[in-house]
Design an enzyme around this catalytic site. Sequence first.
Site, PDB file in Angstrom:
ATOM      1  N   HIS A  54       0.856  -1.189   0.000  1.00  0.00           N
ATOM      2  CA  HIS A  54       0.000   0.000   0.000  1.00  0.00           C
ATOM      3  C   HIS A  54       0.890   1.236   0.000  1.00  0.00           C
ATOM      4  O   HIS A  54       2.115   1.146   0.072  1.00  0.00           O
ATOM      5  CB  HIS A  54      -0.988  -0.003   1.167  1.00  0.00           C
ATOM      6  CG  HIS A  54      -0.380   0.066   2.529  1.00  0.00           C
ATOM      7  ND1 HIS A  54       0.408  -0.942   3.051  1.00  0.00           N
ATOM      8  CD2 HIS A  54      -0.451   1.021   3.505  1.00  0.00           C
ATOM      9  CE1 HIS A  54       0.786  -0.620   4.275  1.00  0.00           C
ATOM     10  NE2 HIS A  54       0.286   0.569   4.570  1.00  0.00           N
ATOM     11  N   HIS A  56       1.399   3.973   1.971  1.00  0.00           N
ATOM     12  CA  HIS A  56       1.899   4.753   3.105  1.00  0.00           C
ATOM     13  C   HIS A  56       3.423   4.893   3.049  1.00  0.00           C
ATOM     14  O   HIS A  56       4.143   3.974   2.634  1.00  0.00           O
ATOM     15  CB  HIS A  56       1.460   4.123   4.419  1.00  0.00           C
ATOM     16  CG  HIS A  56       0.007   4.339   4.719  1.00  0.00           C
ATOM     17  ND1 HIS A  56      -0.697   3.597   5.646  1.00  0.00           N
ATOM     18  CD2 HIS A  56      -0.888   5.239   4.205  1.00  0.00           C
ATOM     19  CE1 HIS A  56      -1.954   4.019   5.686  1.00  0.00           C
ATOM     20  NE2 HIS A  56      -2.080   5.009   4.827  1.00  0.00           N
ATOM     21  N   ASP A  58       5.797   4.771   5.138  1.00  0.00           N
ATOM     22  CA  ASP A  58       6.665   3.808   5.813  1.00  0.00           C
ATOM     23  C   ASP A  58       6.638   2.436   5.136  1.00  0.00           C
ATOM     24  O   ASP A  58       7.137   1.455   5.693  1.00  0.00           O
ATOM     25  CB  ASP A  58       6.304   3.687   7.296  1.00  0.00           C
ATOM     26  CG  ASP A  58       4.893   3.197   7.555  1.00  0.00           C
ATOM     27  OD1 ASP A  58       4.031   3.321   6.663  1.00  0.00           O
ATOM     28  OD2 ASP A  58       4.630   2.680   8.662  1.00  0.00           O
ATOM     29  N   HIS A  59       6.094   2.386   3.931  1.00  0.00           N
ATOM     30  CA  HIS A  59       6.117   1.173   3.117  1.00  0.00           C
ATOM     31  C   HIS A  59       6.704   1.420   1.723  1.00  0.00           C
ATOM     32  O   HIS A  59       7.108   0.461   1.064  1.00  0.00           O
ATOM     33  CB  HIS A  59       4.701   0.588   2.979  1.00  0.00           C
ATOM     34  CG  HIS A  59       4.161   0.089   4.279  1.00  0.00           C
ATOM     35  ND1 HIS A  59       4.087  -1.249   4.592  1.00  0.00           N
ATOM     36  CD2 HIS A  59       3.708   0.758   5.371  1.00  0.00           C
ATOM     37  CE1 HIS A  59       3.594  -1.388   5.816  1.00  0.00           C
ATOM     38  NE2 HIS A  59       3.365  -0.179   6.298  1.00  0.00           N
ATOM     39  N   HIS A 113      -7.504  -1.129   5.700  1.00  0.00           N
ATOM     40  CA  HIS A 113      -6.494  -0.188   6.194  1.00  0.00           C
ATOM     41  C   HIS A 113      -6.377   0.971   5.206  1.00  0.00           C
ATOM     42  O   HIS A 113      -6.367   2.142   5.602  1.00  0.00           O
ATOM     43  CB  HIS A 113      -5.169  -0.921   6.361  1.00  0.00           C
ATOM     44  CG  HIS A 113      -4.044  -0.060   6.857  1.00  0.00           C
ATOM     45  ND1 HIS A 113      -4.048   0.517   8.108  1.00  0.00           N
ATOM     46  CD2 HIS A 113      -2.867   0.315   6.270  1.00  0.00           C
ATOM     47  CE1 HIS A 113      -2.934   1.204   8.277  1.00  0.00           C
ATOM     48  NE2 HIS A 113      -2.203   1.106   7.175  1.00  0.00           N
ATOM     49  N   ASP A 136      -0.075  -3.952   6.356  1.00  0.00           N
ATOM     50  CA  ASP A 136      -0.738  -3.515   7.592  1.00  0.00           C
ATOM     51  C   ASP A 136      -2.177  -4.007   7.680  1.00  0.00           C
ATOM     52  O   ASP A 136      -2.967  -3.455   8.445  1.00  0.00           O
ATOM     53  CB  ASP A 136      -0.732  -1.985   7.672  1.00  0.00           C
ATOM     54  CG  ASP A 136       0.645  -1.413   7.954  1.00  0.00           C
ATOM     55  OD1 ASP A 136       1.587  -2.201   8.186  1.00  0.00           O
ATOM     56  OD2 ASP A 136       0.786  -0.174   7.930  1.00  0.00           O
ATOM     57  N   HIS A 174       4.939  -4.591  11.058  1.00  0.00           N
ATOM     58  CA  HIS A 174       5.249  -3.842  12.273  1.00  0.00           C
ATOM     59  C   HIS A 174       5.406  -4.777  13.466  1.00  0.00           C
ATOM     60  O   HIS A 174       4.754  -5.829  13.535  1.00  0.00           O
ATOM     61  CB  HIS A 174       4.146  -2.829  12.595  1.00  0.00           C
ATOM     62  CG  HIS A 174       4.078  -1.677  11.641  1.00  0.00           C
ATOM     63  ND1 HIS A 174       4.854  -0.553  11.778  1.00  0.00           N
ATOM     64  CD2 HIS A 174       3.327  -1.477  10.530  1.00  0.00           C
ATOM     65  CE1 HIS A 174       4.583   0.290  10.794  1.00  0.00           C
ATOM     66  NE2 HIS A 174       3.650  -0.241  10.023  1.00  0.00           N
TER      67      HIS A 174
END
Length: 258
Positions: A54, A56, A58-59, A113, A136, A174
């Site tokens: 996805h 975001h 942090d990905h 998410h 996530d 995570h």
Amino acid sequence: MEIYRLPVLNDNYVFVLYDPANKNAAVIDPAIAEPVLAKLDELDATLVAIFNTHHHGDHVGGNSALIKKFPKAVVYAGEKDRDRIPHQQVFLKGGDRVTFSDREAEVFFVPGHTYAHIAYYFPAIGDEGGELFCGDTLFAGGCGRLFEGTPAQMLASIDQLRQLPDDTRVWCAHEYTFGNLKFALTVDSENPDLQERIAKVSIMRQKGEATVPSTIGIEKRTNPFLRWDVPAIQRSAGIDIPDRVFARIRGKKDNFKG
């Protein structure tokens, strides 16, 4: 296929897949590039694919630097994430398949998410077990917050994943496991599997050990977000309609301060 788990940022994991026969590598959700580049250098490997779940930051934060170093690498992500994934070249939908090394992965469309989230599932082959890279959507002991989707969507997404074989390893993005299990105890306190798991996880975290990967079987026994049809969870929710059970448990988790 070898899998390397790289801890990055505060609590993220990035996963490097490595084919030693061909010295090729792929990476799942590179939050940042530097640890990935270091691992590729250690392995003397060429990056051939980036698999994003996805959009975001942090990905996908490492995509650009990795493509600068390996311009022939192909970036895969969901078709509904078009224009949100840096350097995306392949636009995947549920049921599509991707390959790395001698393994073929099925793509699952798992909104909740985010509205465009996908997951990658490599079925077991020979002596190698099944591997699920779920971003996530599903966490060890929990699930992602619903930023762009509905409880009904997230339930349907997780229901797809809980149909996978129990020994499938769950590589979530995570290290949230201990906090997730502390919450789980508030809605499933009499669950002996959960009590045993949190005791083990507590010791692991005190030692600085990773709790990822989990397995689908463990999650089915201890993760309240896979247990919406279990009477104890329904009692905690005060209702037995599946998506409403899920919504109420998710709402409790959103407000959990433990």
